[in-house]
Design a protein around this motif. Structure first.
Motif, PDB file in Angstrom:
ATOM      1  N   THR A  36      -9.010  -3.666 -10.376  1.00  0.00           N
ATOM      2  CA  THR A  36      -8.795  -3.418  -8.929  1.00  0.00           C
ATOM      3  C   THR A  36      -7.518  -2.696  -8.825  1.00  0.00           C
ATOM      4  N   GLU A  37      -7.475  -1.715  -7.884  1.00  0.00           N
ATOM      5  CA  GLU A  37      -6.175  -0.982  -7.680  1.00  0.00           C
ATOM      6  C   GLU A  37      -5.922  -0.442  -6.235  1.00  0.00           C
ATOM      7  N   LEU A  38      -4.784  -0.616  -5.829  1.00  0.00           N
ATOM      8  CA  LEU A  38      -4.556  -0.246  -4.583  1.00  0.00           C
ATOM      9  C   LEU A  38      -4.448   0.916  -4.101  1.00  0.00           C
ATOM     10  N   SER A  39      -3.955   1.803  -5.101  1.00  0.00           N
ATOM     11  CA  SER A  39      -3.872   3.245  -4.861  1.00  0.00           C
ATOM     12  C   SER A  39      -5.122   4.007  -4.520  1.00  0.00           C
ATOM     13  N   ALA A  40      -5.495   4.644  -3.568  1.00  0.00           N
ATOM     14  CA  ALA A  40      -6.668   5.437  -3.416  1.00  0.00           C
ATOM     15  C   ALA A  40      -6.708   6.595  -4.407  1.00  0.00           C
ATOM     16  N   ALA A  41      -5.427   7.139  -4.512  1.00  0.00           N
ATOM     17  CA  ALA A  41      -5.586   8.291  -5.697  1.00  0.00           C
ATOM     18  C   ALA A  41      -5.745   7.915  -7.085  1.00  0.00           C
ATOM     19  N   ALA A  43       0.948  -1.056   0.022  1.00  0.00           N
ATOM     20  CA  ALA A  43      -0.074  -0.122  -0.168  1.00  0.00           C
ATOM     21  C   ALA A  43       0.808   1.189   0.100  1.00  0.00           C
ATOM     22  N   GLU A  44       1.794   1.262   0.807  1.00  0.00           N
ATOM     23  CA  GLU A  44       2.935   2.261   0.790  1.00  0.00           C
ATOM     24  C   GLU A  44       3.555   2.672  -0.414  1.00  0.00           C
ATOM     25  N   ARG A  45       3.739   1.495  -1.198  1.00  0.00           N
ATOM     26  CA  ARG A  45       4.726   1.487  -2.595  1.00  0.00           C
ATOM     27  C   ARG A  45       3.472   2.328  -3.414  1.00  0.00           C
ATOM     28  N   VAL A  59     -14.941  -0.628 -10.369  1.00  0.00           N
ATOM     29  CA  VAL A  59     -13.280  -0.365  -9.853  1.00  0.00           C
ATOM     30  C   VAL A  59     -13.516  -0.715  -8.416  1.00  0.00           C
ATOM     31  N   LEU A  60     -12.535  -1.747  -8.188  1.00  0.00           N
ATOM     32  CA  LEU A  60     -12.493  -2.245  -6.734  1.00  0.00           C
ATOM     33  C   LEU A  60     -11.215  -1.744  -6.051  1.00  0.00           C
ATOM     34  N   PRO A  61     -11.139  -0.795  -4.990  1.00  0.00           N
ATOM     35  CA  PRO A  61     -10.087  -0.364  -4.225  1.00  0.00           C
ATOM     36  C   PRO A  61      -9.651  -1.459  -3.293  1.00  0.00           C
ATOM     37  N   GLY A  62      -8.127  -1.871  -3.273  1.00  0.00           N
ATOM     38  CA  GLY A  62      -7.850  -2.414  -2.538  1.00  0.00           C
ATOM     39  C   GLY A  62      -6.873  -3.567  -2.626  1.00  0.00           C
ATOM     40  N   ASP A  63      -6.450  -4.505  -2.059  1.00  0.00           N
ATOM     41  CA  ASP A  63      -5.502  -5.759  -2.423  1.00  0.00           C
ATOM     42  C   ASP A  63      -6.174  -6.352  -3.282  1.00  0.00           C
ATOM     43  N   ALA A  64      -5.528  -6.797  -4.432  1.00  0.00           N
ATOM     44  CA  ALA A  64      -6.294  -7.748  -5.445  1.00  0.00           C
ATOM     45  C   ALA A  64      -6.619  -8.994  -5.120  1.00  0.00           C
ATOM     46  N   LEU A  65      -5.798  -9.326  -4.152  1.00  0.00           N
ATOM     47  CA  LEU A  65      -5.772 -10.985  -3.643  1.00  0.00           C
ATOM     48  C   LEU A  65      -7.195 -11.253  -2.809  1.00  0.00           C
TER      49      LEU A  65
END
Length: 210
Positions: A100-105, A38-40, A125-131
């Motif tokens: 799906t995408e991890l970056s909220a921005a 998430a930080e990356r 669009v699904l926010p968060g960890d793809a797994l």
């Protein structure tokens, strides 16, 4: 004429590809040691990391030819690859894209871009960890694009495999990257049920058929 060659999808793609050309000018500095995924993702939020126009046209063609009812994309970013896939679904007259995408921005930016292109109704669009976000996707899945963190290509594929339709194309972008090797070893092994062909678009694409 296709949706890629006229109208709002064309206009948004041209704007995004032009913006993505400035990726190489960004000076973000090194990522902190031990940074989480998430930080990356947030540190790299300004970077478009787009599929090339040639790669996008290939995605469009594959989706038009295979006519999937459900396309799953791992790694939305700013929505460039999603727009090529959504254009194909629009021109096919049916289907949906789940991305799906991890970056909220990037989630917010992609949703804005999909709305501007007039395809938001075709895309979840699904926010968060793809797994986690892709674990509950209903099958059958008719096409997959892998374009997120390279070390997750194989875990994501294995997660989706039970719901893949026979003959579903699975596309891995940036196939020339060393970090994609475990995934490529898997899909190139006939024992795992895939036939794989490499395409020489920017940074390479590996296209597998299950």
């Amino acid at each position: 004429m296709t949706s890629l060659h006229s109208g709002p999808i064309k206009d948004v793609l041209e704007r995004l590809h032009a913006a993505a050309e400035r990726d190489d000018e960004l000076d973000l500095g090194p990522l902190p040691a031990g940074a989480t995924a998430a930080e990356r993702a947030e540190a790299l939020a300004p970077v478009y990391m787009p599929v090339s126009p040639e790669g996008g046209n290939l995605l469009y063609t594959l989706a038009r030819a295979s006519r999937p009812q459900t396309v799953v994309e791992f790694g939305t970013s700013y929505g460039i690859s999603g727009l090529y896939l959504a254009a194909a679904l629009r021109d096919n007259g049916a289907g949906r894209l789940v991305t799906t995408e991890l970056s909220a921005a990037k989630v917010a930016a992609a949703r804005d871009n999909f709305a501007a292109a007039g395809v938001a109704d075709l895309i979840d669009v699904l926010p968060g960890d793809a797994l986690e976000t892709l674990a509950g996707i209903d099958g059958p899945i008719g096409m997959v694009l892998l374009d997120g963190w390279k070390d997750l290509y194989l875990p994501v594929l294995r997660l989706l495999e039970p719901r893949l339709s026979p003959g579903a194309p699975v596309v891995a972008d940036d196939a020339s990257f060393a970090s994609v090797r475990p995934y490529l070893d898997y899909v190139r092994d006939p024992a795992n049920g895939y036939v794989t062909v490499d395409f020489p678009v920017e940074d390479g694409m590996a296209i597998s058929c299950r």
